[in-house]
Design an enzyme around this catalytic site. Structure first.
Site, PDB file in Angstrom:
ATOM      1  N   ASP A 129     -62.223 -46.372-139.328  1.00 46.48           N
ATOM      2  CA  ASP A 129     -61.091 -47.250-139.022  1.00 46.48           C
ATOM      3  C   ASP A 129     -59.815 -46.873-139.782  1.00 46.48           C
ATOM      4  O   ASP A 129     -58.964 -47.723-140.022  1.00 46.48           O
ATOM      5  CB  ASP A 129     -61.451 -48.717-139.316  1.00 46.48           C
ATOM      6  CG  ASP A 129     -62.489 -49.252-138.350  1.00 46.48           C
ATOM      7  OD1 ASP A 129     -62.514 -48.781-137.200  1.00 46.48           O
ATOM      8  OD2 ASP A 129     -63.276 -50.127-138.747  1.00 46.48           O
ATOM      9  N   GLU A 130     -59.676 -45.599-140.152  1.00 50.26           N
ATOM     10  CA  GLU A 130     -58.488 -45.152-140.865  1.00 50.26           C
ATOM     11  C   GLU A 130     -57.784 -44.004-140.156  1.00 50.26           C
ATOM     12  O   GLU A 130     -56.955 -43.312-140.740  1.00 50.26           O
ATOM     13  CB  GLU A 130     -58.846 -44.756-142.301  1.00 50.26           C
ATOM     14  CG  GLU A 130     -59.312 -45.938-143.158  1.00 50.26           C
ATOM     15  CD  GLU A 130     -59.503 -45.569-144.618  1.00 50.26           C
ATOM     16  OE1 GLU A 130     -59.027 -44.474-145.008  1.00 50.26           O
ATOM     17  OE2 GLU A 130     -60.113 -46.355-145.346  1.00 50.26           O
TER      18      GLU A 130
END
Length: 295
Positions: free
Chosen positions: A239-240
């Protein structure tokens, strides 16, 4: 209606090309690219550029152009452009707009994002070749659109085996873009390496503050005032990856967890559809874990 929409889209995109470039900024780039297209008989429809710094920053450019019989001349045009790319140490991609990208959608149980993508499958100008899920819940929905549905349950001890099967299916269908429409499985680095900058994920914007199986309940208990969603490219850092699009909506103390989830689901649908649309229209370049999104 579907045939009418498809014909209109193909007509709009006929003989339209899209050129995306990235290189170290220096004088003359725009002029050189424009002159090249002019000499080839192309007419520039739109041109957008951005630099991180006018003195040796990174330069990005997107050009949409019209050229007669482009479909038969695209390969030659790419080959001829190589000398400019070499002179400027430039990375570039050139696309034929009328060729729809082949898309695979991954989904688990929640189907709100999947429904949005299927409903917009014509207006989003994509060819949805298949849907893969670790649950059977969406099988009937997907097959009602005459799209192949693959049910591939994921078990911890068979994750590599399942991913190998997924990759095989994607390769067989020559997939250009993978959309994780609330697919609740973490992809391995091996899987991601096969599709760099070609996997789009959607999640609620509570991350990382509200993680786990029920983030909306956690958000309700904390009394949040704004909720939202984020669409991003998938990288090995969970999720980055580079953020493509985000949106938020204000909520109130009277909104319980169920209402927060309803609002959040609505935002997720919109944000994911926007991100997918921009990717399909070749409007995104990535650099240093960021995106440049041309409008």
């Amino acid at each position: 209606m579907k045939e009418v929409i498809n014909n209109a889209t193909e007509s709009k995109n006929k003989n339209i090309g899209r050129l995306l470039i990235s290189c170290v900024d220096r004088p003359g780039i725009v002029s050189c690219v424009s002159n090249f297209l002019f000499e080839k008989g192309a007419n520039i429809v739109t041109s957008d550029q951005h630099t991180t710094d006018p003195q040796e920053g990174q330069f990005f450019m997107r050009v949409v152009f019209h050229l007669s019989d482009l479909k038969n001349n695209l390969d030659n045009l790419k080959q001829d452009f190589l000398h400019i790319a070499r002179d400027y140490d430039m990375q570039f991609e050139m696309y034929l707009a009328e060729v729809k990208k082949k898309v695979a959608i991954f989904v688990s149980k929640e189907d709100h994002c999947l429904r949005e993508l299927l409903w917009q499958s014509n207006t989003l100008d994509m060819d949805v070749k298949l849907v893969i899920s670790n649950h059977n819940d969406s099988k009937e929905l997907v097959e009602s659109y005459n799209i192949p549905f693959y049910h591939l349950p994921v078990a911890k001890d068979k994750k590599n085996e399942i991913e190998a099967k997924q990759l095989e299916i994607l390769k067989e269908n020559d997939i250009d873009l993978i959309i994780l429409a609330r697919y609740m499985q973490i992809l391995t680095p091996n899987f991601i390496s096969h599709h760099p900058d070609r996997i789009i994920n959607i999640h609620h914007s509570f991350l990382p503050a509200f993680i786990g199986a029920n983030p909306y309940q956690s958000a309700y208990e904390r009394g949040v005032k704004i909720i939202g969603a984020t669409a991003h490219y998938v990288t090995n850092d969970l999720d980055e990856g580079p953020i493509i699009e985000q949106d938020v909506e204000r909520v109130y103390h009277s909104d319980h967890a169920k209402e927060l989830k309803r609002i959040g689901s609505h935002i997720e649908r919109i944000v994911l559809a926007r991100a997918v649309s921009w990717h399909l229209d070749d409007k995104i370049l990535t650099f240093n874990n960021k995106t440049i999104v041309f409008r």
